[in-house]
Design an enzyme around this catalytic site. Structure first.
Site, PDB file in Angstrom:
ATOM      1  N   GLY A   1       0.833  -1.313  -0.060  1.00  0.00           N
ATOM      2  CA  GLY A   1       0.107  -0.104  -0.020  1.00  0.00           C
ATOM      3  C   GLY A   1       0.889   1.359   0.100  1.00  0.00           C
ATOM      4  O   GLY A   1       1.926   1.313   0.861  1.00  0.00           O
ATOM      5  N   ALA A   2       0.548   2.150  -0.834  1.00  0.00           N
ATOM      6  CA  ALA A   2       1.556   3.189  -1.200  1.00  0.00           C
ATOM      7  C   ALA A   2       1.916   4.039   0.203  1.00  0.00           C
ATOM      8  O   ALA A   2       2.825   4.344   0.476  1.00  0.00           O
ATOM      9  CB  ALA A   2       1.052   4.266  -2.201  1.00  0.00           C
ATOM     10  N   GLY A   3       0.815   4.493   0.990  1.00  0.00           N
ATOM     11  CA  GLY A   3       0.961   4.996   2.112  1.00  0.00           C
ATOM     12  C   GLY A   3       1.777   4.228   3.040  1.00  0.00           C
ATOM     13  O   GLY A   3       2.502   4.759   3.735  1.00  0.00           O
TER      14      GLY A   3
ATOM     15  N   ASP B   1      -0.921   5.484  -6.600  1.00  0.00           N
ATOM     16  CA  ASP B   1       0.401   4.972  -5.897  1.00  0.00           C
ATOM     17  C   ASP B   1       1.312   6.127  -6.479  1.00  0.00           C
ATOM     18  O   ASP B   1       2.250   6.421  -5.844  1.00  0.00           O
ATOM     19  CB  ASP B   1       1.204   3.766  -6.753  1.00  0.00           C
ATOM     20  CG  ASP B   1       0.422   2.608  -6.078  1.00  0.00           C
ATOM     21  OD1 ASP B   1      -0.633   2.226  -6.551  1.00  0.00           O
ATOM     22  OD2 ASP B   1       0.999   1.816  -5.011  1.00  0.00           O
TER      23      ASP B   1
ATOM     24  N   ARG C   1      10.747  -0.803  -4.190  1.00  0.00           N
ATOM     25  CA  ARG C   1       9.572  -1.201  -5.164  1.00  0.00           C
ATOM     26  C   ARG C   1       9.958   0.267  -5.983  1.00  0.00           C
ATOM     27  O   ARG C   1      10.088   1.231  -5.441  1.00  0.00           O
ATOM     28  CB  ARG C   1       8.554  -1.213  -4.511  1.00  0.00           C
ATOM     29  CG  ARG C   1       8.286  -2.354  -3.984  1.00  0.00           C
ATOM     30  CD  ARG C   1       6.659  -2.643  -3.432  1.00  0.00           C
ATOM     31  NE  ARG C   1       5.653  -2.981  -4.594  1.00  0.00           N
ATOM     32  CZ  ARG C   1       4.487  -2.978  -4.529  1.00  0.00           C
ATOM     33  NH1 ARG C   1       3.990  -2.687  -3.216  1.00  0.00           N
ATOM     34  NH2 ARG C   1       3.699  -3.434  -5.507  1.00  0.00           N
TER      35      ARG C   1
ATOM     36  N   CYS D   1      -8.519  -3.063  -5.491  1.00  0.00           N
ATOM     37  CA  CYS D   1      -7.123  -3.360  -4.667  1.00  0.00           C
ATOM     38  C   CYS D   1      -7.609  -2.998  -3.556  1.00  0.00           C
ATOM     39  O   CYS D   1      -8.813  -3.142  -3.000  1.00  0.00           O
ATOM     40  CB  CYS D   1      -5.950  -2.496  -5.362  1.00  0.00           C
ATOM     41  SG  CYS D   1      -4.408  -3.123  -4.769  1.00  0.00           S
TER      42      CYS D   1
HETATM   43  P1  RI2 Z   1      -2.915   3.472  -0.122  1.00  0.00           P
HETATM   44  C1  RI2 Z   1      -1.486  -0.077  -3.675  1.00  0.00           C
HETATM   45  O1  RI2 Z   1      -0.341  -0.675  -4.190  1.00  0.00           O
HETATM   46  C2  RI2 Z   1      -2.626  -0.206  -4.659  1.00  0.00           C
HETATM   47  O2  RI2 Z   1      -2.316   0.248  -6.109  1.00  0.00           O
HETATM   48  C3  RI2 Z   1      -3.373   1.117  -3.942  1.00  0.00           C
HETATM   49  O3  RI2 Z   1      -4.323   1.597  -4.836  1.00  0.00           O
HETATM   50  C4  RI2 Z   1      -2.124   1.768  -3.519  1.00  0.00           C
HETATM   51  O4  RI2 Z   1      -0.874   1.225  -3.125  1.00  0.00           O
HETATM   52  C5  RI2 Z   1      -2.752   3.094  -2.404  1.00  0.00           C
HETATM   53  O5  RI2 Z   1      -2.715   2.429  -1.491  1.00  0.00           O
HETATM   54  P2  RI2 Z   1       0.391  -2.129  -3.696  1.00  0.00           P
HETATM   55  O6  RI2 Z   1       1.149  -1.927  -2.638  1.00  0.00           O
HETATM   56  O7  RI2 Z   1      -1.704   4.208   0.221  1.00  0.00           O
HETATM   57  O8  RI2 Z   1      -0.800  -3.227  -3.244  1.00  0.00           O
HETATM   58  O9  RI2 Z   1      -4.177   4.282  -0.406  1.00  0.00           O
HETATM   59  O10 RI2 Z   1       0.915  -2.677  -5.096  1.00  0.00           O
HETATM   60  O11 RI2 Z   1      -3.302   2.479   0.990  1.00  0.00           O
END
Ligand code: RI2
Length: 331
Positions: A24-26, A204, A67, A135
């Site tokens: 999750g990007a955050g 992201d 990443r 997602c």
């Molecule tokens: P929040 C995730 O990436 C998804 O693409 C999701 O939409 C995005 O990060 C933002 O996530 P991954 O780490 O920061 O699953 O809103 O590849 O939680």
């Protein structure tokens, strides 16, 4: 200059980001900020601020290489490292305390931003809305959960999100909040879109032109929404906006291990089949109605303004480091 080894705790966080144990990007941004704080606490090198800064930069590099796509990761790291360098701490105690302070500051900012996005975004959700999400995005979920807490009667379709099925996490979270949620295969998006009246996804990376890089499949959803005249909202903190795109840099799209899709046996038995596993795609700004940030709701075309406001000085530093002679001319 002496290279001080990176503590195992930092290497562990880097590995967890790489393997998506932390995802999750955050979340990866906050984990990276926390890792730098741990690195500072565990520093065992000489009593020399310059060596300490080089050591923090080394830890930052390891975290950056985990990443490539979500800009929240370099932005979080840059938040700490650029300020550390600019402040020029006079001794080790000050330098260590500064890294800890900056790391805590970023994490707090990030958590507050997600909360604010929920409050701002929920104003756009009405009772009776049927929302589709993709997602697992904390920011997008914040909007949906806030709306639900305001007693708006909403229904959510969550895509499975192959190959790693983050949609299952989304469905679980929504269910635990008491929200009516239906899990659908990614390929059912166009079919289900007839029943949906709002799409809310996370991001992201947001580029300077307002294009949104998000989990693979997002652009298909946006296309189906566009066809069905369903509005598309992107929930994204401003540290998901990419300063490098202001000067025309492209966002690297992560290609992950094919073994996330097919097993080793399949690969061995079908060695002539090429398997690709791109993790993200790009949705052009024309397919996005608004981006919900902690600063307010903006049209995607206003992404550049957010970037200049939030990262003006970083963009200048970046430009100068990338194109030294041009940068000096510009001064
Ligand atoms: P929040 C995730 O990436 C998804 O693409 C999701 O939409 C995005 O990060 C933002 O996530 P991954 O780490 O920061 O699953 O809103 O590849 O939680």
């Amino acid at each position: 200059m002496v290279k001080i080894k990176c503590p195992v705790e930092v290497l562990q966080i880097a590995n967890d980001i790489k393997t998506m144990k932390i995802r999750g990007a955050g979340r990866i941004a906050r984990a990276a900020a926390k890792a730098l704080k741990i690195a500072a606490e565990k520093y065992e090198g000489p009593d020399d601020v310059e060596v300490f800064i080089a050591y923090i930069d080394h830890a930052a590099k390891i975290l950056l290489e985990t990443r490539p796509t979500a800009v929240s990761l370099p932005n979080a790291i840059m938040y700490v490292t650029t300020r550390l360098r600019r402040k020029r701490p006079i001794n080790m105690a000050e330098a260590k305390a500064l890294v800890a302070k900056l790391s805590n500051e970023f994490i707090k900012y990030s958590l507050t931003a997600t909360e604010k996005i929920g409050i701002i975004g929920s104003r756009r959700i009405l009772s009776g809305d049927v929302v589709l999400t993709h997602c697992n995005s904390t920011a997008a979920l914040s909007v949906i959960i806030h709306a639900h807490k305001q007693e708006k009667d909403i229904k959510v379709y969550a895509t499975e999100t192959r190959p790693k099925f983050q949609g299952h996490i989304t469905a679980r979270i929504l269910l635990s909040e008491g929200i009516d949620v239906t899990l659908i295969p990614d390929s059912a998006v166009r079919y289900i879109m007839k029943k949906v009246n709002k799409v809310i996804v996370g991001a992201d990376t947001v580029a300077a032109n307002g294009a949104v890089v998000n989990k693979i499949g997002t652009s298909n959803i946006a296309l189906a929404a566009h066809e069905a005249r369903v509005r598309v909202f992107v929930a994204a903190e401003t540290y998901k906006f990419s300063p490098a795109t202001v000067i025309g840099e492209l966002v690297e799209i992560e290609e992950r291990d094919p073994r996330e899709m097919v097993d080793e046996k399949y690969l061995k038995e079908n060695s002539n089949v090429t398997v690709r596993n791109p993790a993200f795609d790009i949705t052009p700004p024309e397919y996005i109605d608004a981006i919900i940030t902690e600063e307010g709701l903006i049209p995607p075309q206003a992404a550049y303004l957010i970037l200049i406001e939030k990262f003006g000085w970083i963009i200048q530093d970046y430009f100068i480091s990338k194109y030294p002679s041009r940068g000096e001319d510009e001064e």
